[in-house]
Design a protein around this motif. Sequence first.
Motif, short mmCIF file in Angstrom:
data_model
loop_
_atom_site.label_atom_id
_atom_site.label_comp_id
_atom_site.label_asym_id
_atom_site.label_seq_id
_atom_site.Cartn_x
_atom_site.Cartn_y
_atom_site.Cartn_z
N PRO A 156 29.40 12.98 47.87
CA PRO A 156 28.20 13.39 47.12
C PRO A 156 27.19 14.05 48.04
CG PRO A 156 28.82 11.13 46.62
CD PRO A 156 29.66 11.55 47.78
N ILE A 157 26.27 14.78 47.42
CA ILE A 157 25.25 15.47 48.19
C ILE A 157 24.26 14.48 48.78
CG2 ILE A 157 23.65 15.84 46.29
CD1 ILE A 157 24.56 18.35 49.04
N GLU A 158 24.08 13.31 48.12
CA GLU A 158 23.18 12.32 48.67
C GLU A 158 23.83 11.65 49.86
OE1 GLU A 158 24.52 11.77 45.64
OE2 GLU A 158 22.98 12.10 44.11
N LYS A 159 23.02 11.26 50.81
CA LYS A 159 23.52 10.49 51.92
C LYS A 159 23.84 9.09 51.44
CE LYS A 159 22.74 13.84 54.79
NZ LYS A 159 23.83 14.60 55.36
N GLU A 236 26.03 20.67 39.56
CA GLU A 236 26.14 19.61 40.56
C GLU A 236 26.57 20.18 41.90
OE1 GLU A 236 25.74 15.68 41.78
OE2 GLU A 236 25.13 16.74 39.97
N ARG A 237 26.06 19.55 42.96
CA ARG A 237 26.37 19.98 44.32
C ARG A 237 27.18 18.88 45.02
NH1 ARG A 237 23.59 24.33 45.97
NH2 ARG A 237 23.88 23.79 48.15
N PHE A 238 28.10 19.33 45.82
CA PHE A 238 28.95 18.43 46.59
C PHE A 238 28.84 18.79 48.07
CE2 PHE A 238 30.64 18.71 42.38
CZ PHE A 238 31.02 17.43 42.05
N SER A 239 29.40 17.96 48.90
CA SER A 239 29.38 18.20 50.34
C SER A 239 30.79 18.05 50.90
CB SER A 239 28.45 17.21 51.05
OG SER A 239 27.12 17.38 50.62
N LEU A 240 31.10 18.91 51.86
CA LEU A 240 32.32 18.78 52.65
C LEU A 240 31.90 18.32 54.04
CD1 LEU A 240 34.27 22.01 51.65
CD2 LEU A 240 34.76 19.67 50.96
N SER A 241 32.48 17.25 54.51
CA SER A 241 32.10 16.70 55.81
C SER A 241 33.35 16.36 56.61
CB SER A 241 31.25 15.44 55.64
OG SER A 241 32.03 14.39 55.10
N VAL A 250 28.92 13.62 62.27
CA VAL A 250 29.43 13.91 60.93
C VAL A 250 28.85 15.25 60.52
CG1 VAL A 250 29.58 13.18 58.52
CG2 VAL A 250 29.59 11.47 60.36
N LYS A 251 29.65 16.28 60.57
CA LYS A 251 29.22 17.62 60.21
C LYS A 251 29.39 17.81 58.70
CE LYS A 251 28.07 21.85 61.69
NZ LYS A 251 26.95 22.15 62.55
N THR A 252 28.37 18.39 58.04
CA THR A 252 28.36 18.49 56.57
C THR A 252 28.05 19.92 56.16
OG1 THR A 252 27.58 16.21 56.41
CG2 THR A 252 27.37 17.57 54.45
N ARG A 253 28.76 20.38 55.14
CA ARG A 253 28.48 21.68 54.53
C ARG A 253 28.41 21.50 53.02
NH1 ARG A 253 31.40 26.16 52.61
NH2 ARG A 253 33.40 25.22 53.15
N ARG A 254 27.32 21.98 52.42
CA ARG A 254 27.11 21.80 50.99
C ARG A 254 27.85 22.87 50.20
NH1 ARG A 254 22.28 20.60 53.50
NH2 ARG A 254 21.37 18.57 52.97
N ALA A 255 28.27 22.50 49.00
CA ALA A 255 28.96 23.43 48.10
C ALA A 255 28.60 23.08 46.68
CB ALA A 255 30.48 23.36 48.30
N ALA A 256 28.37 24.10 45.85
CA ALA A 256 27.99 23.90 44.45
C ALA A 256 29.17 24.20 43.55
CB ALA A 256 26.81 24.80 44.08
#
Length: 439
Positions: A156-159, A236-241, A250-256
Amino acid sequence: MAAIGLMFAFTAAIFSTAARDSGNLIGTVVLASVALLLAVAVGLGSVPYLVRRVEARRVRDALDFEVTRAGVLYALVVMLIGIAALNTGNNLLYIIVATMLAAIIVSGLASAVCLGSLELEVKIPDHIFAGTEVPATVCVRSLRRWIPALSISAIPIEKKIKRTRWQWDATTFPVPPWRPVGQQWLQLPDRKLRRVAVGNPSGVFHESAYFPLIPPGAGMEASVKLNFRRRGCYQERFSLSTRFPFAFLVKTRRAALSREVLVYPELTNSQEAIELLPVLTGQFEAHMRGIGSDLYRIREYFPEDPARQVDWKATAKSGSLKVREFAREDERRLRIVFDNPTLGAIQSPAYERMVSLTASLVWKLAQEGVLLSFVSQDCESFGDTFGILRYLATVAPKSAPSVLETLSASTDYSVVFTVHKRGTIPAGAWASSYFVFIE
């Protein structure tokens, strides 16, 4: 220009040091001031320009990282070894510190490379109702030709950090405490200190999908559950980590999502809906009795009734002519009237209950094969169940006259959802309508 300015600033700083060593105080102050002014000019003039030239997405992706517990421990070890190297002057310790710092840099670069050319796609059903878990498929595809992606998570986009804090809660202290509840002499007010969780995630995606290896040019899929709590449109937005390779960062990239998701109102199972359907079904059938294949009732024979409708078994049993009466299949029609209230005429929870009850009735009657029409202030539909649900998914209170003032006459039986009082309904509307009053 920035490089030239910094070169002159560095030169002035070196000459200021030489002037200080020679005892020239004025030269030291002047050269140091020039070096400082040049550095400030470069910072204020060049850096904002360069930042504007860089894509915001790349800057955000480059800086969106989080240090793990292993990374914190590793940094502490590096600091201890670095302090030991400074105190002892041992070259081997300097080499170890440099190697460990290089491992941190390699970790950041490797994780950035893993996330660089990945595409995220979420496959969701076309028709979604609020308040229900929806099965979805998360697909991560690599666009590279040679390098695979390792240890990728869709989160999820939230931590997802569970934070807790101390909180005082009001309670009572019974006197005496050993007696059972209800038999104490006194209930003294008291306070209790306990830890509570804060910061619950508010999105629709609360799970994570893990992909250990994504081959180059291929894609991997994982099944997850989504829960849309409210009706409406979602982007909704998601994250790839990734934690690859050393789990220091922990590297994160957001994706919608590639498209907006329209969520229909929640299907209610409240007592009001359970009581409404049997009453409505009875009045509906009474309104549409006629010729068809579904038996409506058996009644006494009238001279105008055709002989083919005589029920001979019931006639022989009762001793008098009995006739079968059927429900007309070609007129199983019902009109739903949604009298959208004005802004402020009803509280938000009551309005959501009105929308949910309307959508539930539309869905359940459509499943029973009833041909539905829908009327509201700014929407008219006939036979399009999902069109009605799409309207109810985004409807909001609107400053407009009541639909009852301009409602046209119809041979269909009507179910009217309104916030008006019972005494304000026209008398002629009661004969062919059932009113659901929302308060």
